[in-house]
Every structure is written in structure tokens, then in C-alpha cells.
Design a protein around this motif. Structure first.
Motif, PDB file in Angstrom:
ATOM      1  N   LEU A 271       0.662  -1.154   0.002  1.00 20.50           N
ATOM      2  CA  LEU A 271       0.222  -0.054  -0.101  1.00 20.50           C
ATOM      3  C   LEU A 271       0.999   1.310  -0.097  1.00 20.50           C
ATOM      4  N   SER A 272       0.546   2.243  -0.897  1.00 19.58           N
ATOM      5  CA  SER A 272       1.312   3.482  -0.915  1.00 19.58           C
ATOM      6  C   SER A 272       0.605   4.352  -1.455  1.00 19.58           C
ATOM      7  N   SER A 273       0.706   5.884  -0.945  1.00 20.57           N
ATOM      8  CA  SER A 273       0.224   6.913  -1.356  1.00 20.57           C
ATOM      9  C   SER A 273       1.320   7.391  -2.633  1.00 20.57           C
ATOM     10  N   CYS A 326      -5.428  15.309 -17.586  1.00 19.21           N
ATOM     11  CA  CYS A 326      -6.147  15.524 -18.725  1.00 19.21           C
ATOM     12  C   CYS A 326      -7.421  14.739 -18.573  1.00 19.21           C
ATOM     13  N   ALA A 327      -7.248  13.509 -18.614  1.00 21.37           N
ATOM     14  CA  ALA A 327      -8.241  12.510 -18.419  1.00 21.37           C
ATOM     15  C   ALA A 327      -9.442  12.855 -17.417  1.00 21.37           C
ATOM     16  N   ARG A 328      -9.150  13.322 -16.276  1.00 24.26           N
ATOM     17  CA  ARG A 328      -9.947  13.811 -15.340  1.00 24.26           C
ATOM     18  C   ARG A 328     -10.720  14.923 -15.609  1.00 24.26           C
ATOM     19  N   SER A 329     -10.233  15.627 -16.349  1.00 25.31           N
ATOM     20  CA  SER A 329     -10.828  16.908 -16.568  1.00 25.31           C
ATOM     21  C   SER A 329     -11.882  16.898 -17.699  1.00 25.31           C
ATOM     22  N   GLN A 330     -11.798  15.516 -18.293  1.00 26.53           N
ATOM     23  CA  GLN A 330     -12.869  15.208 -19.173  1.00 26.53           C
ATOM     24  C   GLN A 330     -13.946  14.431 -18.725  1.00 26.53           C
ATOM     25  N   GLY A 331     -13.743  13.975 -17.354  1.00 24.13           N
ATOM     26  CA  GLY A 331     -14.878  13.404 -16.720  1.00 24.13           C
ATOM     27  C   GLY A 331     -14.239  11.864 -16.460  1.00 24.13           C
ATOM     28  N   ALA A 332     -13.246  11.588 -16.825  1.00 21.88           N
ATOM     29  CA  ALA A 332     -12.714  10.019 -17.247  1.00 21.88           C
ATOM     30  C   ALA A 332     -12.289   9.533 -15.515  1.00 21.88           C
ATOM     31  N   THR A 333     -12.249   8.318 -15.347  1.00 18.38           N
ATOM     32  CA  THR A 333     -11.759   7.668 -13.932  1.00 18.38           C
ATOM     33  C   THR A 333     -10.409   7.433 -14.406  1.00 18.38           C
ATOM     34  N   THR A 334      -9.453   7.393 -13.365  1.00 22.46           N
ATOM     35  CA  THR A 334      -8.087   6.921 -13.528  1.00 22.46           C
ATOM     36  C   THR A 334      -7.571   6.197 -12.360  1.00 22.46           C
ATOM     37  N   LEU A 352      -3.370  -3.692  -6.702  1.00 21.08           N
ATOM     38  CA  LEU A 352      -3.861  -3.519  -5.278  1.00 21.08           C
ATOM     39  C   LEU A 352      -3.742  -2.055  -4.987  1.00 21.08           C
ATOM     40  N   GLU A 353      -2.991  -1.462  -5.122  1.00 25.93           N
ATOM     41  CA  GLU A 353      -2.684  -0.029  -4.757  1.00 25.93           C
ATOM     42  C   GLU A 353      -3.638   0.743  -5.728  1.00 25.93           C
ATOM     43  N   ALA A 354      -3.525   0.586  -6.941  1.00 23.91           N
ATOM     44  CA  ALA A 354      -4.302   1.234  -7.962  1.00 23.91           C
ATOM     45  C   ALA A 354      -6.073   1.160  -7.590  1.00 23.91           C
ATOM     46  N   LEU A 355      -6.358   0.000  -7.418  1.00 25.85           N
ATOM     47  CA  LEU A 355      -7.750  -0.239  -7.360  1.00 25.85           C
ATOM     48  C   LEU A 355      -8.389   0.012  -5.979  1.00 25.85           C
ATOM     49  N   GLN A 356      -7.669  -0.131  -4.878  1.00 21.05           N
ATOM     50  CA  GLN A 356      -8.264   0.232  -3.529  1.00 21.05           C
ATOM     51  C   GLN A 356      -8.985   1.439  -3.350  1.00 21.05           C
ATOM     52  N   PRO A 357      -8.449   2.516  -3.727  1.00 23.22           N
ATOM     53  CA  PRO A 357      -9.184   3.869  -3.401  1.00 23.22           C
ATOM     54  C   PRO A 357     -10.592   3.715  -4.514  1.00 23.22           C
ATOM     55  N   LEU A 358     -10.500   3.239  -5.429  1.00 23.08           N
ATOM     56  CA  LEU A 358     -11.693   3.211  -6.545  1.00 23.08           C
ATOM     57  C   LEU A 358     -12.832   2.281  -5.595  1.00 23.08           C
ATOM     58  N   LEU A 359     -12.204   1.223  -5.183  1.00 20.82           N
ATOM     59  CA  LEU A 359     -13.238   0.524  -4.735  1.00 20.82           C
ATOM     60  C   LEU A 359     -14.176   0.933  -3.375  1.00 20.82           C
ATOM     61  N   GLY A 360     -13.377   1.966  -2.652  1.00 22.44           N
ATOM     62  CA  GLY A 360     -14.115   2.493  -1.880  1.00 22.44           C
ATOM     63  C   GLY A 360     -15.182   3.541  -1.883  1.00 22.44           C
ATOM     64  N   ASP A 414     -13.165  -7.437 -16.418  1.00 23.81           N
ATOM     65  CA  ASP A 414     -14.404  -6.761 -16.240  1.00 23.81           C
ATOM     66  C   ASP A 414     -14.356  -5.800 -15.025  1.00 23.81           C
ATOM     67  N   LEU A 415     -13.894  -5.873 -13.993  1.00 27.59           N
ATOM     68  CA  LEU A 415     -13.939  -5.182 -12.946  1.00 27.59           C
ATOM     69  C   LEU A 415     -13.333  -3.889 -13.316  1.00 27.59           C
ATOM     70  N   LEU A 416     -11.953  -3.897 -14.082  1.00 25.78           N
ATOM     71  CA  LEU A 416     -11.509  -2.575 -14.358  1.00 25.78           C
ATOM     72  C   LEU A 416     -12.193  -1.940 -15.493  1.00 25.78           C
ATOM     73  N   ALA A 417     -12.915  -2.689 -16.423  1.00 24.23           N
ATOM     74  CA  ALA A 417     -13.665  -1.960 -17.486  1.00 24.23           C
ATOM     75  C   ALA A 417     -14.870  -1.379 -16.480  1.00 24.23           C
ATOM     76  N   ALA A 418     -15.745  -1.752 -15.221  1.00 26.98           N
ATOM     77  CA  ALA A 418     -16.668  -1.345 -14.539  1.00 26.98           C
ATOM     78  C   ALA A 418     -16.205  -0.228 -13.945  1.00 26.98           C
ATOM     79  N   LEU A 419     -15.051  -0.190 -13.378  1.00 32.12           N
ATOM     80  CA  LEU A 419     -14.420   0.799 -12.801  1.00 32.12           C
ATOM     81  C   LEU A 419     -13.986   2.004 -13.341  1.00 32.12           C
ATOM     82  N   LEU A 420     -13.735   1.755 -14.555  1.00 32.80           N
ATOM     83  CA  LEU A 420     -13.014   2.910 -15.245  1.00 32.80           C
ATOM     84  C   LEU A 420     -13.782   3.164 -16.505  1.00 32.80           C
ATOM     85  N   ARG A 421     -14.966   2.848 -16.754  1.00 40.01           N
ATOM     86  CA  ARG A 421     -15.993   3.257 -17.753  1.00 40.01           C
ATOM     87  C   ARG A 421     -16.543   4.698 -17.465  1.00 40.01           C
TER      88      ARG A 421
END
Length: 962
Positions: A271-273, A326-334, A352-360, A414-421
Motif C-alpha cells: 500500500l502506498s500513497s 487531462c483525462a479526469r478533466s474530461q470526466g474520466a476515471t483514472t 492492489l494499490e491502484a484499485l483500492q481507492p476506487l473500490l471504496g 471486467d472489474l477494471l472495465a466497470a471501474l474505469l468506464r
């Protein structure tokens, strides 16, 4: 009244209202008196603050300053008589420095070691660290008192150490009371004083673990690694890495708190910030790459891949961050997955580091809830929380069952697709992929083969040339490229123009560009760190370096355990430079070969020095410092007397060697040893060597150093300086140097200098002045001596007369020159005279005589070490051949002359030859090639004259034959 000396100095009332102090000297005087707390004589204070003034004027200035200070203080605490001045404690005057010292003094009489505080120490220590709001007199200096600034520096260092000691004692006390939050706060403040102090990083790591924050402990280690790598390019100490390994393996159990760690917290994997944001500088030199990245991302609605490779610090992470922003400014999830060295054993750790914040997040929970049950069960292998509300589900099949890995990877995809769509393509970024674990690499390979249909862009970075995994990474990109969905960008270092553009966008002085570029070698990350360390008011003449104080602290830790032999060898090596051999370092250290080898082995083992293979079979190994900043520190820490001794020994060792380059190196060391006479002689020798290699700039620098150090042969060196400046086309400086040479010359030496001066005026088209100096050169020769020099002077004077349309006089001088050259039997003189006769014959239309003389000139000149006569003969022979229509032979001579001229460094004559080539090719009907040579000629002609200014003398552009 309150006098505040921590941070920027200021005086204020008890209510906090500022009180103006009219002069900086009054502020400095108040600080000096407050820090001393003892009387100072007026003589001492006057000399300290006004070193440039005589005694009476300095004392007068002190009286006026004392009056200003007394008025500002309202007389509080300030006592002065005819001899001394003191600032005493007063009920109506409070000084934060006095309160700080009093608080620390209150801890001194408790009968225990200083580093083991008792309950009575705690409150005074807290008061002390509260009072320390900044370094002593932060940002304050006196421009005209170096002694005061030195006192200020050491005072500030002493108070900073006292502050750090107080913080360390508070950390110890709060830890003993298990007040982890308070201990962490003090430890973080201590680390902020010097971010390169590894023990402070380790303390924080332990405190975070004790406080049940293992992820924060791991983040602290990574922050330590990042800072050390960015600032110094070195890894952490073994103790730091060992603590990190213990945290990873759940083996952390500090001996000083076994009761607290009876059930130590178990750190989650990897885990890392994110690291602290870098200095946000404009993107320069990356326009094309950035456009490609944006284009690939915008087209990634159905999957895409961007890969960035390059050396450490090339800016890969910055571009990755820009893409996410840039992506977030266009409404994208990163999502960002960062890989770290030493964590290859943590399977899927970056994911694990990348997806834990999104899953919360709410979106993440909804995305997981929408997955089929079997996929949720597969995902739960990595993220158990996704099944918190499904405890009655049947067990998940093992991964080794048929198709187990495929099912698992499909569920993750499929989890990545659902989180990043989202409304714009998402971004899944992997930074420093060369450190990724093998499981993550397998997942990436699976995803890349199935990019089609994924609603996000994969963004990958890795360091080139640092991992055996690089071929596999290239295969990933190639797989995406075959489907038209991937792009690989290799980031190169920035160019000088990019650095200039960067400085134009900020408050920095653009004159710093060359030194910043040299310091950072165009590596963007180092450039950002340098700029972050620079004050906005940096003087352009100031040296550009990373902050030395923090570097000193870090390497002091690395160096303190060296034994005496290794330390002596290291000091000798620091004096030599970054790269050195055994022979030189042994001579400098003054030790036996065996002792020196033992010292080097210790340094290599400690990673302070690296060993490099010698050149070719049996070549002697060379050694280099692991980091240039380490060499700088060791050199700075070596006492001045020893430094001079070591420089002398190195200089003596190098001066005994034969070969190019040793003279210049030896001269450098003799100079810093204080042996200026020896250094001057060697610099002159180095200049002669460089001059023979046509290394004109280096030769010029060597000659100038020899002159600056008092070389006695000023006439020869000034004449050589003039010759080199003439080759460069810097005619104004050349004439100045030659006039300085002529001022002290007589006889043959004066005649030679006058010949050079006449030659410069000929290049400028100033034929009358050329003739005057030619005649002066002849007058300096006594009788018929020095026939070869007389022949050259007569030839030059003949050319001047020809250009002044006095052909009768010109021909007579040419014939006299021929006779003198024949008497002398000097090849150089004969070549120059035959060249002149050929030139004059061509001007008369006597083509046969012109070719005969010029061919004789070329034959003679080809045997000379100085190419000047050969260049002139080939140029003029080419013009004569062109007159007869033999363009091929003419072109061959001009091309040969151009190559010789370019190597010799004569820019003006090189421009003339390019121009002659353009005319020749135009006459031969090859206009395309003619235009190419003409453009080169124009560029070179425009550089002739004073540096940075276009030539104002049109005659410069008319040079065609000489």
C-alpha cells in the motif's frame, strides 16, 4: 517589547504590533548582542559591521546605529558606555532566543543523560520547539560584512542542532508513553529540518508501525527512497532497508517496546500513497510526445496502450500524471499503479494499490455489485471486501483448476472495465513497470491481447536499460501495435533550447541556462529539483548547486564509519576528480600500493566508489565516485591545508607522465596547490598541445590561464592568443591581444607580431593599415637577418599593395620576397611567396604562370605542419583551374581546402571557400548544390567579427583569395 530572532528577524510590541527598525545594521547589531549576552567592545563591533571603513568612520557608524537601535527598543535592555555595549535581560524586553535557551537549560540539571528525558523535561522541551518558528535570522544577511555572515551561519547551525535534539528527546518521551500521534508529529517536524536524514525516516517508519499504520510506514520508506534517489542518486542505508524488509515480512519487533508489539499490526501488501507533487514546470521538449499520448487516449474508447520508456528522471512519471489530469478533466476515471524495487514478491501489489481507492467509492461499490456472482468471487481473491455481504456464496474454485487463471483474469478485466468506464476513456497507469511482479506482468500480457473492447487506455512506463524484463515489455507494446492500438515513445534528454524555454516561463535569470543545462545534463527531473532549490533572486554569477546542507548531513552518515585509511584514500580521490586510477590516488594519498588497494576495496564495498574495467586486455581498472555530490562533499570537508597538499601530490604525479592531456591536468592541480609558477608553465604547455590538435577553444583557455598566473613569456602567449582569436574570426579581440604582445616586443619578435596584425587587417579588407603594419614589421628586422620572416613580410606587403591598385610596387615587392625566400631556403616562406606570385599572375591574365606558381606552392605547403599555406594554395589553384573550365579539378581542391580549414578552425577562410564552391557549382550548372554551399557560406560569414553582433565591415564578405 518582543525581539523575535527565529525566522525573519522582527521587533514588535507585546500586542503584536510591528516596530520599524530603520537599518539592517541595527537589526544585525540587536541579534549579535542578544546571542552573546555578554559585553562587546566598541572596537570589535565597529570592525565586525564596517570592515571596509577606517577606525573613526566605523565607530561613527556604530554610534549612529546604536542610537537607531536604542530608539527602536525604547532603551529597554540596551546598555552602553565608552568601551562596551551589551543587551541585558529586562522585564520589558522579551527575546525568543533567550526563552529558547532558558527552556533547554531547564532540562540540564535533572541528573540523567541528555538523550533520556524525564517528566520534568517534557514541558520545557515543548516550549523550546514551539519557540523555534524558523532558522535563526532566516533570510537575513549583510552584503558588506562577510565575518557577520559567517557568525550568523554557525550560530544558526548550532541553534538548529539544539532544536533537532529537543525534537528527538520529545519523540523518545512520547514514544515511551505510547502517545504515537504526538511522537509522529515531532518526528515529522524533525525530518522536515533535513529530509535526507535517514535515521529520521527510520524513526517515522517505526512510529507508524507502532501506531498501527503499516501502510504509512511503507510509504515513508518509499518517500525516503524517492528523496535519496532524486537528490543524490543513492540507495538507502542497509539499516533502513532491513527495517523495510521486516515490515514487509511482518517481522517488526523493536527491542525497546516488546510489550506494545506482542500482537504487531500486519501490513497490507504494497500500500502506498502518491509522492508529494513535483515542482509544476511547463512541459518543454515533449510537445510531439504529448500530442501522441493525447491522441492515443482519445481513441481508446475501445482500448488503447501508451508506453513511455527512458532513463531515470526523463519525465515519464510527469507525462503519466499529465495524462491522468487531462483525462479526469474530461470526466474520466483514472487509477495509478506504482511498482517498487524489492516488492517483486507481492503478487499484484501494484494493482492492489491502484484499485483500492476506487473500490471504496460509491461508483466502485456499484460497479462491483453489478458484476456476476462468479466474477465477484474471483475478484475477492485480491479484494476480500467485495464479498462482505455474500458470505453464503459457494467457495471459489482453486486457481489451478482448468481455466482457473483465465477466469480470474477475465473477472479482473471486467472489474477494471466497470471501474474505469465513463464519459471519456479511463486510464489505468503502471509506473516503473520494470519493477513489477511477474503476476502483474502476466495480467498485463493478457489484457494487451484483449484490448479491443476495453473502455480504458493502458499507460505504462519503464526505465530503459535497467531490467532483463525490457524485451517482454517491448513485446507487450508490439502486440498492441499490430492491432493499431498501441504506441511506444522513448523520452530523450532535453536540449539546451528546451531549458532556455523553461526558464523563460518562470522568474529565473535566463543567464543560468548554460550552467543549469551542464549541471542537470538535460534530465528533466534533476532540472526541476534544481529550480525548486533556487531562490528567485539568485544572482546570475552564483554557482548552481543542489542544497549542500542536506547533502552534507546524508553523506556524513555514510562516511562517519570509514576507517582512517579508507578516509584518506577517499579524500585523495576527491581531489583528483570523479574518475581516477590506482597510481594517481596512491601518489596523492602517500600510502603504499597495498594500503591504497585496501582502502579502495573498502570504498567499493561501501558503495562510495565504483570500479570500472580498464581499457583493453590487461588494462588497469579505474574508479569513480558513486555520485558527484559525494565527491563535492568529501572535497569540501577536507581541510584546506590537506587539500593543497593533495593537489600538489596529484600535480607532481601527472606532470611526470608523458602524453596529451597530462600537462593541463597537472596545471590544474598545481594551481589549486598554490604553486602558480609551475601551473603557469604547464598551462602554456597544455595550450601548445591543444593548438597542435586544432582544439582552439581549449588552447585559448590554457594560454589565458597561463597569463593570469604570471607566465613570464607574455609576448609569445599573447601572440598565440591573437592567432587563435584570428582563426575564430574574433578580430577585435585578436587585435587587442596582438597589440599587447607588440607593446613589449622588439626585433624578430616584434616583426612576427606585426606580420600577424597585418594579416588581421587584410582579412578585414583594411589594406592601408595592413601595409602600415607590414612596413613596421620590416623596419623591426635589422639588416638582412631572418630572411624567411622578411620574405613573408614582403609577400604580405605585396598583396596589400596589389589590393591598393599599386601593381608596380606590388610586383617589385613580390620579386624581392622571392629572392629572400630563396636565400633563406625556408619551405614556409617559399610556399607563401609562390602562392603570391601565382595570385598576381592570375590577376594579370597569365594563366600558365599562375598555374605553375600555385602548383609549386601547393607541393611545398603539403609538407608543412601548419595547413594555412596549403589551404591558400588549393583555394587559389582552384580559382585558376576554374578560369580554364576544369571544374572537376577545381571542385576537388576546394573540397580538400574546406576540410583542412574546418579542422584548423579558420572560420573566415572556411566561409570564403564555401562561397567559392557555390560560385563554381553555379558555373557548372549544379544550382541545387551551389545554393547549399552558399547558405553555409552566409552562416559562417555572419559569425565573423565580434561575438553576438553582425559584422559591420562589408569587406569581410569579400574574401575570395589570399
Amino acid at each position: 517589547m518582543r525581539l523575535l530572532l527565529f525566522g525573519p528577524p522582527r521587533l514588535e510590541t507585546s500586542a503584536g504590533q510591528p516596530v520599524a527598525v530603520d537599518t539592517r545594521k541595527a537589526v544585525a547589531l540587536a541579534a549579535y548582542l542578544a546571542a552573546a549576552e555578554t559585553p562587546h567592545s566598541r572596537d570589535h563591533l565597529a570592525t565586525l559591521f564596517w570592515p571596509e571603513s577606517d577606525g573613526s568612520r566605523a565607530k561613527g557608524a556604530l554610534r549612529r546605529t546604536l542610537s537607531t537601535l536604542k530608539q527602536a527598543l525604547g532603551g529597554r535592555g540596551l546598555e552602553a558606555d565608552s568601551e562596551t555595549i551589551i543587551l541585558r535581560p529586562d522585564d520589558d524586553l522579551w527575546v525568543d532566543l533567550w526563552a529558547f535557551r532558558a527552556a533547554l537549560a531547564a532540562c540540564a540539571g535533572h541528573g540523567h543523560p541528555q538523550d533520556q528525558p524525564c517528566p520534568l523535561c517534557v514541558e520545557p522541551l515543548r516550549q523550546a520547539v514551539t519557540l523555534y518558528t524558523g532558522d535563526f535570522l532566516a533570510g537575513f544577511s549583510l552584503k558588506d560584512s562577510a565575518e557577520f555572515d559567517d557568525w550568523h551561519y554557525f550560530q544558526a547551525e548550532s541553534l538548529r542542532r539544539a532544536f533537532v535534539s529537543a525534537l528527538d528527546r520529545l519523540v523518545t518521551w512520547e514514544s515511551s508513553q505510547q502517545r504515537w500521534d504526538a511522537a509522529i508529529a515531532h518526528a515529522r517536524r524533525r525530518l522536515a529540518v533535513d529530509t535526507l536524514h535517514e535515521p529520521a525516516h527510520r524513526t517515522l517508519m517505526r512510529l507508524y508501525a507502532l501506531a498501527g499504520q503499516p501502510a504509512a510506514a511503507l510509504r515513508q520508506y518509499r518517500e525516503c527512497v524517492r528523496i535519496l534517489d532524486a537528490e543524490l542518486g543513492v540507495p538507502p542505508l542497509d539499516e533502513t532497508t532491513a527495517l523495510y524488509d521486516a515490515l514487509l515480512a511482518n517481522r517488526f519487533a523493536p527491542a525497546d517496546a516488546p510489550d506494545v508489539l506482542s500482537q504487531p499490526p500486519s501490513p497490507p501488501p504494497s500500500l502506498s500513497s502518491s509522492p508529494p507533487p513535483d515542482l509544476r514546470l511547463p512541459l518543454v521538449g515533449r510537445d510531439k510526445s504529448w500530442r501522441t499520448i493525447q491522441s492515443t487516449w482519445r481513441q481508446a474508447n475501445r482500448g488503447g496502450l501508451v508506453a513511455l520508456s527512458g532513463e531515470a528522471g526523463a519525465g515519464k512519471s510527469r507525462l503519466l500524471d499529465e495524462l491522468q489530469t487531462c483525462a479526469r478533466s474530461q470526466g474520466a476515471t483514472t487509477a495509478l499503479a506504482r511498482c517498487f524495487p524489492g516488492e517483486e514478491g507481492l503478487a499484484f501489489g501494484p494493482l492492489l494499490e491502484a484499485l483500492q481507492p476506487l473500490l471504496g467509492t460509491k461508483q466502485g461499490r456499484e460497479a462491483v455489485a453489478a458484476l456476476p456472482v462468479w466474477q465477484r468471487k474471483e475478484v475477492a481473491r485480491l479484494f476480500p471486501t467485495v464479498l462482505a455481504d455474500a458470505s453464503d456464496l459457494s467457495p471459489t474454485p482453486p486457481l489451478d483448476s482448468p481455466g482457473g487463471q483465465a477466469r480470474f483474469f477475465q473477472a479482473l478485466a471486467d472489474l477494471l472495465a466497470a471501474l474505469l468506464r465513463g464519459p471519456a476513456p479511463g486510464v489505468l497507469a503502471f509506473d516503473d513497470l520494470h519493477w513489477a511482479d511477474s503476476a502483474t506482468m502476466e495480467l498485463l500480457a493478457w489484457l494487451v491481447r484483449r484490448l479491443q473492447g476495453l473502455p480504458f487506455c493502458l499507460a505504462l512506463t519503464w526505465r530503459s536499460g535497467e531490467s532483463d524484463r525490457e524485451p517482454l515489455l517491448h513485446q507487450l507494446v508490439q502486440s498492441a501495435q499490430r492491432n493499431g492500438q498501441g504506441v511506444l515513445l522513448t523520452l530523450e534528454r532535453l536540449e539546451l533550447a528546451d531549458v532556455a524555454q523553461l526558464l523563460q516561463a518562470g522568474p529565473w535569470d535566463e543567464s543560468l541556462v548554460p550552467r543549469l543545462y551542464a549541471e542537470t545534463e538535460g534530465i528533466p527531473f534533476l532540472l526541476a529539483e534544481q529550480l525548486a532549490a533556487l531562490p528567485e533572486t539568485l544572482d546570475a554569477a552564483q554557482e548552481v548547486h543542489l542544497a549542500p546542507a542536506s547533502v552534507r548531513e546524508l553523506f556524513a552518515t555514510r562516511l562517519e564509519s570509514l576507517d582512517g585509511m579508507a578516509g584518506q584514500v577517499l579524500s585523495a580521490a576527491a581531489v583528483i576528480g570523479r574518475s581516477f586510477d590506482l597510481e594517481t590516488v596512491q601518489a596523492a594519498a602517500g600510502r603504499s600500493e597495498e594500503e591504497t588497494v585496501q582502502g579502495l576495496e573498502t570504498l567499493v564495498r561501501r558503495r562510495l566508489v565504483v570500479e570500472q574495467a580498464g581499457n583493453g586486455p590487461g588494462g588497469q581498472p579505474r574508479y569513480d565516485f558513486s555520485h558527484e555530490k559525494l565527491r563535492e562533499l568529501v572535497y569540501a570537508e577536507t581541510a584546506l591545508a590537506r587539500r593543497r597538499l593533495l593537489h600538489r601530490r596529484v600535480g607532481e604525479s601527472l606532470a611526470r607522465r608523458r602524453g596529451l592531456g597530462f600537462a593541463g591536468q597537472a596545471a590544474f592541480h598545481f594551481r589549486w596547490a598554490g604553486l602558480e609558477e609551475e601551473a603557469a608553465q604547464l598551462y602554456a604547455q597544455a595550450g601548445d598541445e591543444a593548438r597542435q590538435l586544432y582544439a582552439n577553444a581549449q588552447a585559448l583557455a590554457h594560454y589565458r590561464l597561463a597569463l593570469a598566473l604570471g607566465h613570464p613569456d607574455t609576448i609569445r602567449l599573447r601572440a598565440a592568443e591573437g592567432e587563435l582569436l584570428t582563426r575564430q574570426g574574433n578580430y577585435g579581440a585578436a587585435l587587442l591581444a596582438l597589440q599587447q604582445a607588440a607593446a613589449g616586443a622588439e626585433g624578430r619578435a616584434l616583426a612576427q607580431v606585426e606580420e600577424q596584425i597585418a594579416g588581421v587587417h587584410q582579412r578585414l579588407g583594411e589594406w592601408k593599415l595592413a601595409a602600415v603594419h607590414g612596413q613596421a614589421g620590416l623596419a623591426a628586422l635589422a639588416g638582412n637577418e631572418h630572411s624567411e620572416l622578411r620574405a613573408r613580410l614582403l609577400a604580405g606587403l605585396s598583396l596589400s599593395m596589389h589590393r591598393l591598385n599599386d601593381d608596380d610596387r606590388s610586383l617589385a615587392l613580390a620579386e624581392e620576397a622571392a629572392q629572400a625566400a630563396e636565400v633563406a631556403g625556408d619551405t614556409q616562406a617559399q610556399a607563401e611567396v609562390w602562392n603570391l606570385l601565382g595570385l598576381l599572375a592570375r590577376s594579370r591574365g597569365d594563366q600558365e604562370s599562375a598555374l605553375r606558381y600555385l602548383q609549386k606552392s601547393l607541393a611545398a605547403a603539403a609538407t608543412l605542419p601548419d595547413p594555412g599555406a596549403e589551404i591558400a594554395a588549393r583555394n587559389n589553384l582552384a580559382l585558376a583551374l576554374a578560369d580554364q573550365g576544369d571544374f572537376a579539378a577545381a571542385q576537388a581542391h576546394l573540397l580538400s581546402a574546406r576540410e583542412r580549414c574546418a579542422a584548423w578552425g579558420d572560420r573566415h577562410r572556411e566561409a570564403a571557400i564555401q562561397n567559392n564552391l557555390a560560385d563554381l557549382l553555379h558555373r557548372a550548372g549544379d544550382d541545387e548544390q551551389a545554393m547549399a554551399h552558399l547558405k553555409q557560406a552566409v552562416i559562417l560569414f555572419a559569425e565573423i567579427g565580434e561575438p553576438g553582433a553582425l559584422p559591420t565591415n562589408p569587406e569581410i564578405w569579400k574574401l575570395a583569395e589570399w
